[in-house]
Design a protein around this motif. Sequence first.
Motif, PDB file in Angstrom:
ATOM      1  N   ASP A 140     -18.744  -2.862  17.400  1.00  0.00           N
ATOM      2  CA  ASP A 140     -18.627  -1.309  17.212  1.00  0.00           C
ATOM      3  C   ASP A 140     -18.286  -0.908  15.717  1.00  0.00           C
ATOM      4  O   ASP A 140     -18.658   0.105  15.218  1.00  0.00           O
ATOM      5  CB  ASP A 140     -17.187  -1.066  18.049  1.00  0.00           C
ATOM      6  CG  ASP A 140     -17.290  -1.176  19.574  1.00  0.00           C
ATOM      7  OD1 ASP A 140     -18.100  -0.543  20.039  1.00  0.00           O
ATOM      8  OD2 ASP A 140     -16.681  -2.073  19.912  1.00  0.00           O
ATOM      9  N   PHE A 189     -16.320   6.509  26.008  1.00  0.00           N
ATOM     10  CA  PHE A 189     -15.302   6.303  25.512  1.00  0.00           C
ATOM     11  C   PHE A 189     -14.138   7.418  25.818  1.00  0.00           C
ATOM     12  O   PHE A 189     -14.551   8.641  26.201  1.00  0.00           O
ATOM     13  CB  PHE A 189     -15.470   6.797  23.843  1.00  0.00           C
ATOM     14  CG  PHE A 189     -16.219   5.604  23.089  1.00  0.00           C
ATOM     15  CD1 PHE A 189     -15.916   4.423  23.566  1.00  0.00           C
ATOM     16  CD2 PHE A 189     -17.223   5.957  22.283  1.00  0.00           C
ATOM     17  CE1 PHE A 189     -16.607   3.390  22.610  1.00  0.00           C
ATOM     18  CE2 PHE A 189     -18.069   4.990  21.617  1.00  0.00           C
ATOM     19  CZ  PHE A 189     -17.672   3.675  21.835  1.00  0.00           C
ATOM     20  N   LYS A 218     -23.583  -4.055  24.718  1.00  0.00           N
ATOM     21  CA  LYS A 218     -23.008  -2.932  23.646  1.00  0.00           C
ATOM     22  C   LYS A 218     -23.959  -2.768  22.319  1.00  0.00           C
ATOM     23  O   LYS A 218     -24.474  -1.608  21.972  1.00  0.00           O
ATOM     24  CB  LYS A 218     -21.587  -3.227  23.348  1.00  0.00           C
ATOM     25  CG  LYS A 218     -21.067  -2.336  22.437  1.00  0.00           C
ATOM     26  CD  LYS A 218     -19.557  -2.380  22.183  1.00  0.00           C
ATOM     27  CE  LYS A 218     -18.754  -3.684  22.691  1.00  0.00           C
ATOM     28  NZ  LYS A 218     -17.305  -3.610  22.218  1.00  0.00           N
ATOM     29  N   PHE A 233     -21.139   5.532  25.730  1.00  0.00           N
ATOM     30  CA  PHE A 233     -20.235   4.499  25.852  1.00  0.00           C
ATOM     31  C   PHE A 233     -18.906   4.559  26.888  1.00  0.00           C
ATOM     32  O   PHE A 233     -18.076   3.885  27.069  1.00  0.00           O
ATOM     33  CB  PHE A 233     -19.719   3.919  24.598  1.00  0.00           C
ATOM     34  CG  PHE A 233     -20.768   3.335  23.616  1.00  0.00           C
ATOM     35  CD1 PHE A 233     -21.257   2.041  23.958  1.00  0.00           C
ATOM     36  CD2 PHE A 233     -21.196   4.084  22.738  1.00  0.00           C
ATOM     37  CE1 PHE A 233     -22.401   1.695  23.205  1.00  0.00           C
ATOM     38  CE2 PHE A 233     -22.453   3.602  22.163  1.00  0.00           C
ATOM     39  CZ  PHE A 233     -22.803   2.195  22.033  1.00  0.00           C
ATOM     40  N   HIS A 240     -21.958  -0.848  13.905  1.00  0.00           N
ATOM     41  CA  HIS A 240     -22.727   0.181  14.329  1.00  0.00           C
ATOM     42  C   HIS A 240     -22.243   1.652  14.121  1.00  0.00           C
ATOM     43  O   HIS A 240     -22.887   2.474  13.545  1.00  0.00           O
ATOM     44  CB  HIS A 240     -23.101  -0.032  15.924  1.00  0.00           C
ATOM     45  CG  HIS A 240     -23.921  -1.083  16.025  1.00  0.00           C
ATOM     46  ND1 HIS A 240     -25.318  -0.905  15.774  1.00  0.00           N
ATOM     47  CD2 HIS A 240     -23.663  -2.306  16.589  1.00  0.00           C
ATOM     48  CE1 HIS A 240     -25.915  -2.385  16.190  1.00  0.00           C
ATOM     49  NE2 HIS A 240     -24.788  -3.189  16.422  1.00  0.00           N
ATOM     50  N   LEU A 241     -20.756   1.584  14.272  1.00  0.00           N
ATOM     51  CA  LEU A 241     -20.233   3.078  13.937  1.00  0.00           C
ATOM     52  C   LEU A 241     -19.987   3.211  12.487  1.00  0.00           C
ATOM     53  O   LEU A 241     -20.352   4.356  11.910  1.00  0.00           O
ATOM     54  CB  LEU A 241     -18.466   2.936  14.402  1.00  0.00           C
ATOM     55  CG  LEU A 241     -18.546   3.058  15.969  1.00  0.00           C
ATOM     56  CD1 LEU A 241     -17.166   2.979  16.460  1.00  0.00           C
ATOM     57  CD2 LEU A 241     -18.945   4.522  16.356  1.00  0.00           C
ATOM     58  N   TYR A 272     -25.937   0.395  21.151  1.00  0.00           N
ATOM     59  CA  TYR A 272     -26.034   0.997  19.636  1.00  0.00           C
ATOM     60  C   TYR A 272     -27.475   1.131  19.107  1.00  0.00           C
ATOM     61  O   TYR A 272     -27.624   2.276  18.698  1.00  0.00           O
ATOM     62  CB  TYR A 272     -24.958   0.311  18.995  1.00  0.00           C
ATOM     63  CG  TYR A 272     -23.652   0.836  18.937  1.00  0.00           C
ATOM     64  CD1 TYR A 272     -23.014   1.926  18.658  1.00  0.00           C
ATOM     65  CD2 TYR A 272     -22.712  -0.111  19.597  1.00  0.00           C
ATOM     66  CE1 TYR A 272     -21.853   2.210  18.858  1.00  0.00           C
ATOM     67  CE2 TYR A 272     -21.399   0.112  19.789  1.00  0.00           C
ATOM     68  CZ  TYR A 272     -20.908   1.262  19.194  1.00  0.00           C
ATOM     69  OH  TYR A 272     -19.428   1.676  19.253  1.00  0.00           O
ATOM     70  N   SER A 289      -9.796   4.445  23.146  1.00  0.00           N
ATOM     71  CA  SER A 289      -9.842   3.827  24.601  1.00  0.00           C
ATOM     72  C   SER A 289      -8.594   3.885  25.155  1.00  0.00           C
ATOM     73  O   SER A 289      -7.645   3.737  24.775  1.00  0.00           O
ATOM     74  CB  SER A 289     -10.682   2.522  24.375  1.00  0.00           C
ATOM     75  OG  SER A 289     -10.793   1.946  25.654  1.00  0.00           O
ATOM     76  N   PHE A 329     -12.448  -2.411  21.325  1.00  0.00           N
ATOM     77  CA  PHE A 329     -13.166  -2.501  20.368  1.00  0.00           C
ATOM     78  C   PHE A 329     -13.321  -3.632  19.454  1.00  0.00           C
ATOM     79  O   PHE A 329     -12.332  -4.481  19.491  1.00  0.00           O
ATOM     80  CB  PHE A 329     -12.946  -1.245  19.190  1.00  0.00           C
ATOM     81  CG  PHE A 329     -12.842  -0.037  20.112  1.00  0.00           C
ATOM     82  CD1 PHE A 329     -13.876   0.643  20.386  1.00  0.00           C
ATOM     83  CD2 PHE A 329     -11.563   0.699  20.160  1.00  0.00           C
ATOM     84  CE1 PHE A 329     -13.880   2.129  21.102  1.00  0.00           C
ATOM     85  CE2 PHE A 329     -11.482   1.836  20.912  1.00  0.00           C
ATOM     86  CZ  PHE A 329     -12.480   2.289  21.288  1.00  0.00           C
TER      87      PHE A 329
END
Length: 161
Positions: free
Chosen positions: A145, A50, A12, A48, A148-149, A16, A135, A141
């Motif tokens: 996550d 999502f 992951k 991803f 990076h988000l 990202y 999700s 998450f």
Amino acid sequence: MAEHLILSHITKAERYAELLPQLKALVSYERNAVANMANIASALRMAFGFFWVGFYLVEGQELVLGPFQGDIACTRIPCGRGVCGTAWAKAATQLVPDVEAFPGHIACSSSSRSEIVVPIKDAQGQVLGVIDVDSDQLDDFDEVDALHLEAIAELVAQCLR
């Protein structure tokens, strides 16, 4: 970048890391914030898988639905209500492993099981909106996550200026 993403790594964090520079390149050629948010939502969902990913933008005392990918969503969310409204009110990322356990969760879709919401802040720290990712799996998450988000939220903030 206009038609596909290049994502070769399997973790992951690596995914990202590969995605962010591609998003930066994508938005560097477009000045319209709505177009940029639409492409970012699409890229996140493509990268991803999502269940739902999108944006809510501050308008008065509500968050108003912006560009998204996924099922039909709630249109307006009051400040402090649900995961999105809480992220706005606290100006902090909300990581929710089980939406059923979150007090006041707003169920836009009964298929949503976990959620992460990241505030989009201007240079002074004022919240302009949020990135909302859902999700259909519990506890989907984590801090990777979030980290990076939050970087993607900074990119979106630049698009909103």
